[in-house]
Write a protein that holds these residues in place. Structure first.
Motif, PDB file in Angstrom:
ATOM      1  N   GLY A  33      38.050  39.705  32.716  1.00 51.73           N
ATOM      2  CA  GLY A  33      39.050  39.191  33.641  1.00 51.73           C
ATOM      3  C   GLY A  33      38.472  39.069  35.037  1.00 51.73           C
TER       4      GLY A  33
ATOM      5  N   ASN B 140      45.949  46.443  29.539  1.00 56.18           N
ATOM      6  CA  ASN B 140      44.727  45.740  29.192  1.00 56.18           C
ATOM      7  C   ASN B 140      44.158  46.482  27.981  1.00 56.18           C
ATOM      8  OD1 ASN B 140      42.172  44.625  29.010  1.00 56.18           O
ATOM      9  ND2 ASN B 140      41.423  45.488  30.943  1.00 56.18           N
ATOM     10  N   PRO B 141      44.094  45.855  26.805  1.00 51.71           N
ATOM     11  CA  PRO B 141      43.936  44.424  26.553  1.00 51.71           C
ATOM     12  C   PRO B 141      45.154  43.673  26.047  1.00 51.71           C
ATOM     13  CG  PRO B 141      43.248  45.627  24.613  1.00 51.71           C
ATOM     14  CD  PRO B 141      43.700  46.668  25.616  1.00 51.71           C
TER      15      PRO B 141
ATOM     16  N   TYR C  88      47.430  45.794  37.284  1.00 47.37           N
ATOM     17  CA  TYR C  88      48.108  44.512  37.047  1.00 47.37           C
ATOM     18  C   TYR C  88      49.601  44.588  37.377  1.00 47.37           C
ATOM     19  CZ  TYR C  88      43.783  43.584  34.528  1.00 47.37           C
ATOM     20  OH  TYR C  88      42.454  43.419  34.212  1.00 47.37           O
TER      21      TYR C  88
ATOM     22  N   LYS D  65      42.592  42.174  40.900  1.00 42.05           N
ATOM     23  CA  LYS D  65      43.281  41.273  39.981  1.00 42.05           C
ATOM     24  C   LYS D  65      44.428  40.524  40.658  1.00 42.05           C
ATOM     25  CE  LYS D  65      40.570  43.061  36.845  1.00 42.05           C
ATOM     26  NZ  LYS D  65      39.451  42.338  36.266  1.00 42.05           N
TER      27      LYS D  65
ATOM     28  N   MET E 210      46.312  39.786  32.461  1.00 41.54           N
ATOM     29  CA  MET E 210      45.634  38.494  32.325  1.00 41.54           C
ATOM     30  C   MET E 210      44.844  38.414  31.031  1.00 41.54           C
ATOM     31  SD  MET E 210      42.465  38.821  35.074  1.00 41.54           S
ATOM     32  CE  MET E 210      43.504  38.715  36.517  1.00 41.54           C
ATOM     33  N   TYR E 211      45.447  38.927  29.946  1.00 42.37           N
ATOM     34  CA  TYR E 211      44.776  38.942  28.657  1.00 42.37           C
ATOM     35  C   TYR E 211      45.770  38.652  27.541  1.00 42.37           C
ATOM     36  CZ  TYR E 211      41.649  41.570  31.640  1.00 42.37           C
ATOM     37  OH  TYR E 211      40.868  41.954  32.698  1.00 42.37           O
TER      38      TYR E 211
ATOM     39  N   ARG F  64      40.204  39.955  22.058  1.00 39.85           N
ATOM     40  CA  ARG F  64      40.836  39.740  23.357  1.00 39.85           C
ATOM     41  C   ARG F  64      40.220  38.540  24.059  1.00 39.85           C
ATOM     42  NH1 ARG F  64      39.881  43.267  28.752  1.00 39.85           N
ATOM     43  NH2 ARG F  64      38.129  41.802  28.791  1.00 39.85           N
TER      44      ARG F  64
ATOM     45  N   THR G 267      40.697  36.453  27.999  1.00 37.98           N
ATOM     46  CA  THR G 267      41.372  36.421  29.280  1.00 37.98           C
ATOM     47  C   THR G 267      42.171  35.135  29.399  1.00 37.98           C
ATOM     48  OG1 THR G 267      41.095  36.482  31.681  1.00 37.98           O
ATOM     49  CG2 THR G 267      39.355  35.411  30.417  1.00 37.98           C
ATOM     50  N   THR G 268      43.261  35.170  30.155  1.00 39.80           N
ATOM     51  CA  THR G 268      44.124  33.997  30.317  1.00 39.80           C
ATOM     52  C   THR G 268      43.721  33.139  31.513  1.00 39.80           C
ATOM     53  OG1 THR G 268      45.684  35.286  31.672  1.00 39.80           O
ATOM     54  CG2 THR G 268      46.098  35.212  29.299  1.00 39.80           C
ATOM     55  N   LEU G 269      42.529  33.340  32.070  1.00 41.71           N
ATOM     56  CA  LEU G 269      42.151  32.704  33.324  1.00 41.71           C
ATOM     57  C   LEU G 269      41.766  31.228  33.222  1.00 41.71           C
ATOM     58  CD1 LEU G 269      40.159  35.671  34.871  1.00 41.71           C
ATOM     59  CD2 LEU G 269      42.374  34.806  35.634  1.00 41.71           C
TER      60      LEU G 269
END
Length: 425
Positions: free
Chosen positions: A50, A188-189, A219, A249, A341-342, A387, A389-391
């Motif tokens: 992340g 996380n995760p 987060y 983050k 963000m995962y 896992r 990341t949603t980035l």
């Protein structure tokens, strides 16, 4: 004879024994292989960490300006706990959340939350102590417990329970050696956000046994939909609570390396421990000073993360792209992350019997140049998750899921039994 000494056999140069049981696979073998492929000219889609700056997210400009304007005051060492404006800003945030019993003296600024985790555990633990850690966990927690000669004991946050902790299991795992319990919320995760009743039940368990509660809340404002976040420090009164958060983050400032630990709750029996924490903070002199000047501006300004996590925001839409990608897959399912963000995706082992997350991750990297983190990296007993990341952008995720599906389809084809009488080729 040249007089040179013969090379010493590697077996005669033992490393620190505690490192032998430490795992941090997020930056391990797969990441090293990804670097080799990059050096050969391949473009790797890195979904294993992340790291917002890697995907074009910027730290708010006001924070950069605050740092620049105070560079002249950043050359000397500061107090071992951090500069006062940064610590006072953290206090104000805590008080606005209902944690009223803290002052700037209860706040330690560190070189990221990672340093503070190690520092806080080193001050607490002795050989043979135990710390309750969630499974899945962010593996730095397990590693830091192990490095300090203690033992992580895992309480399950099972997929079928929405990755929520079970307070009854937590209590059943306690022994006379248990010193602390770790919570990672939002998680996380998995992206799970723990409900208030479970957190309150765990707080009561910790109070009855005098455990230190470590609440990793890095987060804390990265929430989707109506997910309600409850700061653990608002629930813990009769034992020590340590809240950990930072700029990395929410404020997309990973490289600034600024985190904080806030001590709240019952401190009358924690005098020696708090002195030990300060001693360790003093031994490393101080945290990065320039980055600390961004804290007051960050916490007191517009919380731009809310624009990113609301419908239409980039993080929200990327999260939705993952949900859609899993929904359209023949092999995947995912519980929609409520925070962080995962996403922690599961592979259907009915369709892919014998699936192994490590083997899949390596094949995905080698053949499709996508780097993910196998689920077993997060100290779980199952091997059917991974896992991401949603980035990345939604468009990038559309391409990623095409590549994932190709690899899973190829694995499924190899796993199908050959028909009777088929030629061996």
């Amino acid at each position: 004879m040249t007089g040179r000494k013969r090379p010493v056999d590697k077996e005669q140069r033992p490393i620190n024994r505690s490192l032998r049981d430490v795992r941090y696979e997020i930056r391990g073998v797969l990441a090293h292989r990804a670097q080799e492929l990059q050096r050969q000219g391949y473009e790797i889609t890195e979904l294993n960490i992340g790291n917002p700056g890697l995907f074009g997210y910027r730290t708010p400009e006001t924070m950069r300006l605050a740092m620049i304007e105070n560079l002249g005051q950043s050359e000397p060492y500061c107090h071992q706990k951090g500069i006062f404006p940064a610590r006072e800003a953290v206090v104000m945030q805590q008080q606005n959340r209902g944690v009223l019993d803290v002052t700037a003296d209860d706040v330690f600024i560190g070189n990221g939350v990672s340093e503070l985790i190690e520092l806080c555990l080193r001050a607490l633990l002795n050989n043979g102590d135990e710390v309750l850690v969630p499974s899945p966990d962010y593996p730095l927690w397990s590693a830091s417990v192990t490095l300090n000669q203690a033992r992580p004991v895992y309480y399950d946050c099972r997929p079928e329970n929405g990755f929520q902790p079970d307070p009854e299991q937590v209590e059943a795992l306690l022994t006379p050696r248990t010193r602390a319990i770790v919570l990672i919320n939002p998680n996380n995760p998995t992206g799970a956000v723990y409900d208030r009743d479970r957190l309150a039940a765990i707080a009561r368990i910790a109070e009855r046994r005098g455990l230190v509660v470590f609440s990793d809340e890095i987060y804390d404002q990265m929430l989707y939909g109506e997910a309600p976040f409850t700061p653990m420090a608002t629930l813990v009164r009769d034992t020590l609570c340590v809240t950990l958060s930072g700029l990395s983050k929410i404020y997309r400032a990973c490289g600034y390396r600024i985190g904080w630990a806030v001590f709240s709750g019952k401190r009358t029996d924690a005098h020696d421990y708090l002195q030990a924490v300060e001693l360790l903070a003093s031994l490393r002199l101080c945290a990065n000073v320039p980055g600390q000047w961004a804290v007051q501006t960050a916490l007191g300004g517009v919380q731009s993360i809310q624009q990113l996590t609301a419908p239409g925001g980039r993080l929200y839409e990327s999260r939705q792209a993952i949900i859609d990608g899993a929904g359209q897959s023949e092999f995947l399912e995912v519980r929609a992350p409520a925070g962080a963000m995962y996403a922690f995706l599961r592979v259907d082992t009915q369709r892919l019997p014998g699936f192994d997350d490590q083997a899949f991750a390596l094949e995905l990297l080698e053949k499709q140049h996508v780097l993910i983190a196998p689920g077993s990296s997060f100290n779980v007993p199952y091997r059917d998750h991974f896992r991401v990341t949603t980035l990345p952008t939604p468009d990038e995720f559309a391409r990623v899921f095409e590549r994932i599906e190709k690899v899973l389809s190829a694995m499924a084809a190899r796993a199908r039994p050959r028909s009777v009488g088929a030629s061996p080729g």
